[in-house]
Design an enzyme around this catalytic site. Structure first.
Site, PDB file in Angstrom:
ATOM      1  N   MET A  34      23.736   9.452  91.005  1.00  0.00           N
ATOM      2  CA  MET A  34      22.848   8.355  91.147  1.00  0.00           C
ATOM      3  C   MET A  34      23.525   7.332  90.094  1.00  0.00           C
ATOM      4  SD  MET A  34      19.008   9.088  91.910  1.00  0.00           S
ATOM      5  CE  MET A  34      18.156   9.198  90.348  1.00  0.00           C
ATOM      6  N   GLY A  40      28.448  14.394  81.110  1.00  0.00           N
ATOM      7  CA  GLY A  40      28.028  15.376  82.049  1.00  0.00           C
ATOM      8  C   GLY A  40      28.377  15.189  83.229  1.00  0.00           C
ATOM      9  N   HIS A  41      28.264  14.227  83.954  1.00  0.00           N
ATOM     10  CA  HIS A  41      28.992  13.758  85.117  1.00  0.00           C
ATOM     11  C   HIS A  41      30.487  13.828  85.165  1.00  0.00           C
ATOM     12  CE1 HIS A  41      25.196  10.813  85.122  1.00  0.00           C
ATOM     13  NE2 HIS A  41      25.002  11.832  86.318  1.00  0.00           N
ATOM     14  N   GLN A  65      13.052   9.617  96.296  1.00  0.00           N
ATOM     15  CA  GLN A  65      12.961  10.491  95.345  1.00  0.00           C
ATOM     16  C   GLN A  65      12.229  10.000  94.022  1.00  0.00           C
ATOM     17  OE1 GLN A  65      17.218  11.658  94.876  1.00  0.00           O
ATOM     18  NE2 GLN A  65      16.921  11.612  92.574  1.00  0.00           N
ATOM     19  N   GLU A 152      23.724  21.916  86.184  1.00  0.00           N
ATOM     20  CA  GLU A 152      22.655  22.791  85.957  1.00  0.00           C
ATOM     21  C   GLU A 152      21.315  22.234  85.279  1.00  0.00           C
ATOM     22  OE1 GLU A 152      24.347  26.572  84.328  1.00  0.00           O
ATOM     23  OE2 GLU A 152      25.624  27.107  86.316  1.00  0.00           O
ATOM     24  N   SER A 189      21.850  12.784  79.554  1.00  0.00           N
ATOM     25  CA  SER A 189      21.095  12.249  80.605  1.00  0.00           C
ATOM     26  C   SER A 189      20.990  10.951  80.651  1.00  0.00           C
ATOM     27  CB  SER A 189      19.476  12.908  80.704  1.00  0.00           C
ATOM     28  OG  SER A 189      18.639  11.955  81.241  1.00  0.00           O
ATOM     29  N   ARG A 191      18.691   9.031  81.343  1.00  0.00           N
ATOM     30  CA  ARG A 191      17.350   8.593  80.847  1.00  0.00           C
ATOM     31  C   ARG A 191      17.495   8.491  79.326  1.00  0.00           C
ATOM     32  NH1 ARG A 191      15.795  10.770  85.811  1.00  0.00           N
ATOM     33  NH2 ARG A 191      14.571   9.310  87.017  1.00  0.00           N
TER      34      ARG A 191
END
Length: 285
Positions: A34, A40-41, A65, A152, A189, A191
């Site tokens: 997104m 991480g991405h 979602q 994960e 994250s 966020r």
């Protein structure tokens, strides 16, 4: 042979390009996101790079979602910055559609993985995983991958996608990549950008709780309730946190575990830190 970088905005254009690549014998990987990319991405992109000849990044903030009181409007968006990072990490193509391209007017078809979507985040975010499964199925139809790579950290999401692919006979290999963490243990994250300095410090209680439970498990503790209590303790000690759930579930079926752990389990949590909802997990096996 290098592939010229292109951005595709419609499923039809994306699919036509991939059909050409597949006819040429290229193995295709997709990394659905997104946006608001972090390390991480990029780790997912690098994993995909080692699995395929062509790597496609998708960026789509999927409205179906998000619940009515969730952060769709303020979800961070930086397509140009994201694509610059992703190209440096090794993508070949990008699929960045508008909502109108993914959901034609009057769209009413959804994909649901009925049982796996019920617990954990599904209990507190009704409809969320129907939105996830539907958009992932649509992204697969647009990008026609041989392999798809997911993190994960969204453990339930990954379990749902694996089951959807199995149940609907998608000829796609699903690869999960371990959680990437900050140096102090906080799971990366998009966020995390919402956290104040005080929130950021309090957020460390999530990884501390998981570490405490894992240490107890490694020391021989198998009682599910005691492991959950060990995970909750550091979080409950923080004044800025509010637990949505901390649960120990079967790692594959996501069914509840009563009494002692008998096989691989996932300790999963969702916690509000300030007003920001964070998720994290640890597999115990």
């Amino acid at each position: 042979m290098n592939i010229p970088f292109e951005i595709f905005r419609t499923p039809a254009a994306m699919r036509a390009r991939v059909e050409d690549l597949r006819r040429d014998g290229r193995r295709v990987a997709v990394v659905p996101t997104m946006g608001a990319l972090h390390e991480g991405h990029l780790d997912l992109v690098r994993k995909a790079r080692g699995l395929a000849d062509v790597v496609i990044l998708t960026i789509f903030v999927n409205p179906t979602q998000f619940g009515p009181n969730e952060d769709l409007a303020k979800y961070p968006r930086d397509e140009a910055g994201d694509l610059a990072k992703a190209r440096a990490a090794g993508i070949d193509l990008a699929f960045c559609p508008e909502a109108s391209a993914m959901y034609p007017k009057g769209a009413q078809t959804f994909v649901e993985v009925r049982e796996l979507q019920k617990p954990l985040c599904g209990a507190s975010r009704p409809g969320h995983f129907a939105g996830v499964a539907t958009i992932v199925a649509k992204l697969f139809n647009a990008t026609l991958p041989h392999v798809a790579v997911f993190g994960e950290k969204d453990y339930q999401q990954l379990a749902i996608i694996r089951r959807m692919v199995r149940d609907l006979d998608f000829a796609i290999e699903i690869v999960g990549v371990p959680i990437v963490r900050e140096s102090d243990g906080l799971a990366m994250s998009s966020r995390n950008a919402y956290l104040s300095a005080a929130d950021r410090k309090a957020a460390l209680s999530l990884s501390a709780g998981l570490a405490a439970a894992e240490a107890a498990y490694k020391a021989g503790e198998r009682d599910a309730a005691k492991l959950v209590a060990a995970a909750r303790a550091p979080i409950e000690a923080e004044s800025l946190t509010r637990i949505d759930y901390v649960e120990l579930r079967d790692a594959e079926e996501l069914s509840t575990i009563d009494g002692n752990i008998q096989r691989k389990a996932v300790l999963a949590m969702a916690v509000f830190v300030g007003t920001t909802r964070l998720i994290d997990n640890r597999v115990l096996s």
